[in-house]
Design an enzyme around this catalytic site. Structure first.
Site, PDB file in Angstrom:
ATOM      1  N   TYR A 132      27.664  57.124  73.699  1.00  0.00           N
ATOM      2  CA  TYR A 132      29.003  57.617  74.012  1.00  0.00           C
ATOM      3  C   TYR A 132      29.740  56.682  74.953  1.00  0.00           C
ATOM      4  O   TYR A 132      29.280  56.383  76.055  1.00  0.00           O
ATOM      5  CB  TYR A 132      28.889  59.005  74.645  1.00  0.00           C
ATOM      6  CG  TYR A 132      30.088  59.873  74.396  1.00  0.00           C
ATOM      7  CD1 TYR A 132      30.279  60.492  73.171  1.00  0.00           C
ATOM      8  CD2 TYR A 132      31.042  60.074  75.387  1.00  0.00           C
ATOM      9  CE1 TYR A 132      31.380  61.296  72.937  1.00  0.00           C
ATOM     10  CE2 TYR A 132      32.144  60.871  75.153  1.00  0.00           C
ATOM     11  CZ  TYR A 132      32.307  61.485  73.933  1.00  0.00           C
ATOM     12  OH  TYR A 132      33.402  62.280  73.698  1.00  0.00           O
ATOM     13  N   TYR A 135      36.451  52.198  67.138  1.00  0.00           N
ATOM     14  CA  TYR A 135      36.335  52.848  65.829  1.00  0.00           C
ATOM     15  C   TYR A 135      37.246  54.066  65.801  1.00  0.00           C
ATOM     16  O   TYR A 135      38.089  54.210  64.907  1.00  0.00           O
ATOM     17  CB  TYR A 135      34.890  53.262  65.528  1.00  0.00           C
ATOM     18  CG  TYR A 135      34.779  53.934  64.170  1.00  0.00           C
ATOM     19  CD1 TYR A 135      34.805  53.176  63.005  1.00  0.00           C
ATOM     20  CD2 TYR A 135      34.701  55.315  64.063  1.00  0.00           C
ATOM     21  CE1 TYR A 135      34.759  53.791  61.761  1.00  0.00           C
ATOM     22  CE2 TYR A 135      34.645  55.933  62.831  1.00  0.00           C
ATOM     23  CZ  TYR A 135      34.679  55.168  61.681  1.00  0.00           C
ATOM     24  OH  TYR A 135      34.645  55.777  60.456  1.00  0.00           O
TER      25      TYR A 135
END
Lengths: 135, 383
Positions: free
Chosen positions: B281, B329
């Protein structure tokens, strides 16, 4: 009307916010285990006792960490930019979040000594931090 | 005990998707993952959903099942911020391992970029702050992470350049991935010269806000032997929780990721050194740097220089966020964390075209919710 958030007290915190309106900052001290805690809770987070007493702090502390905010989280804070958001270690061993005010944002540093002050927000005084005044 | 495997994975387009909706993204991802597993809708006996900013609901998983026409034997929504995707995978594995379900659909999605007013997602995210003791001081999620960054840089000598290299590496990986939301090349100077949001974090130290959805199917290993794709075993899972509000964090150096990863490694019977590819993360550059050291991939103070030296690149010591991560992304709420899971599956199946980590057998996935508050780690292995 600033439009900035005004704290809304609940049964856990009403005593704290009422005291702020007298420019006093209260923490909870556990009569069972001796631990100090902030923010106010119905129980001691260390030993789960509900035998808590309010204690007024000295009003002194240090900057644990800070950031200079340059992008406001909401329009209400735009006029304040840049401002300092900090975590403050109070001398009584508890940690709080405050702005460091009444100084140049570039002067704030980790370990800086601060004292509490109070800012009127609506009809509620909220605690803030400022450099310890000289002399 | 039964083994849990990931049999299907799918992610929708990501980025700015006008005309998308929260539930449409959910169903597209779900249909894709079920088909990828070689299953049909009737095979799904468990459903886990997360949360939505654009269609918030007390019972999101029930709304989803009704929308898609599912009547599962187990159904629940889970909310642990950015840790949600990994927590859902851990929960799905537990449902399968205990024999309560055979095929659990884990589905996420949100249109928080085009489905909200400008600034709406950032304002909603700021609600992780304490209403009485943090909000009045103008805290946002970036400024809360900036508090960690100032401390961590001061304590361990991390530089802004080192943090910037994390963002640049993510962008380099995104450029290899045609689906990524942001593909314009950036340099360390670009990051350092980008607008400061909350010192020391620049806008290019922060993740994106995107529309998108992603889903996986977690199945009992003994079900079916005619699967179309290589299966991925959920070898170990773990969680760690220390606080919610940053003012109440017991430490600004060590967080729940340490406990989460240790538990996951132990259950999988592997160590950090065994991992071939990591999907961790990365809501902010500091998030990833702190996690890399707290988890034990790098010694304290060594992740920054290593990142600057290319350690996180494909072909480096620890290829990390090979799809481009939340930084490049895309980040669509709970789906943001699920993109990490889907990418790990692709890497372990050896189908990450253009960005494949050579012969990857073991992947580590990690999610972080709140202000480094809630953590969940997964160790996944190619079967």
């Amino acid at each position: 009307m600033t439009g900035k958030p005004i704290p809304v007290a609940n049964p856990d915190t009403a005593v704290f916010w009422d005291a702020c309106n007298e420019k006093r900052f209260l923490i909870q001290s556990c009569k069972s285990c001796g631990e100090n805690q902030f923010y106010p809770r119905a129980i001691c987070k260390n030993c789960q006792s509900n035998d808590l007493e309010w204690q007024e702090v000295s009003g002194r502390g240090t900057v644990k960490t800070f950031t200079v905010v340059r992008h406001a989280p909401s329009p209400a804070f735009k006029a304040d930019l840049p401002y300092v958001l900090a975590l403050i270690n109070l001398d009584e061993g508890v940690s709080t979040m405050m702005n460091v005010i009444e100084c140049d944002v570039e002067d704030v540093h980790i370990g800086m000594d601060i004292e509490l002050t109070f800012e009127l927000r609506g009809e509620q005084y909220i605690p803030q931090a400022k450099p310890i005044s000289k002399g | 005990m039964r083994k849990a495997i990931i049999t299907g994975a799918y992610d929708t387009d990501v980025g700015e998707l006008p005309g998308s909706s929260c539930m449409a993204l959910h169903t597209e991802a779900a249909i894709g993952a079920i088909a990828d597993a070689g299953l049909t809708k009737s095979d799904i006996d468990g459903v886990l959903c997360a949360y939505s900013f654009t269609e918030p609901h007390l019972m999101l998983s029930s709304v989803f099942c009704e929308y898609m026409g599912l009547q599962p034997k187990f159904n629940a929504a889970i909310e642990v911020g950015g840790a949600t995707a990994c927590v859902m995978v851990m929960q799905a594995a537990a449902l399968v391992e205990s024999g309560q379900c055979r095929n659990v659909l884990v589905v996420t999605g949100d249109n928080r970029l085009t489905g909200m007013a400008k600034g709406g997602a950032v304002a909603t995210l700021a609600k992780v702050g304490h209403g009485q003791f943090e909000h009045p001081y103008g805290m946002s999620v970036p400024s809360a992470y900036a508090l960690v960054a100032t401390h961590y840089m001061n304590e361990f000598g991390v530089t802004s350049e080192q943090l910037a290299s994390i963002s640049v590496t993510a962008r380099e990986h995104a450029i290899l991935n045609s689906k990524a939301h942001r593909q314009t090349p950036i340099t360390i100077e670009d990051v350092l010269n980008s607008r400061v949001i909350s010192s020391p974090l620049h806008v290019l130290d922060c993740c994106l806000i995107s529309d998108g959805g992603a889903a996986i199917v977690v199945s009992a290993a003994e079900t079916g032997d005619d699967r179309p794709k290589v299966s991925v075993e959920i070898m170990g899972t773990g969680q760690g929780h220390t606080h919610e509000h940053i003012m109440a964090a017991p430490s600004l150096s060590d967080f729940g990721c340490k406990q989460a990863a240790q538990t996951a490694f132990q259950r999988a019977g592997v160590t950090a050194n065994d991992i071939d590819v990591a999907e961790i993360y990365d809501s902010f550059t500091i998030t990833l740097l702190v996690e890399l050291e707290s988890i034990g991939f790098f010694e304290r103070g060594e992740a920054g220089p290593a990142c600057l030296d290319g350690a996180l690149k494909i072909g480096g010591r620890l290829p990390c966020n090979t799809h481009g991560g939340l930084m490049s992304y895309g980040h669509s709420g709970a789906a943001g964390g699920m993109f990490h899971v889907v990418e790990a599956v692709r890497q372990l199946r050896h189908e990450a075209d253009g960005r494949q980590v050579e012969d990857s057998q073991l992947a580590f996935v990690h999610g972080d919710g709140g202000i480094l508050s809630a953590h969940c780690s997964l160790v996944l292995g190619r079967v």
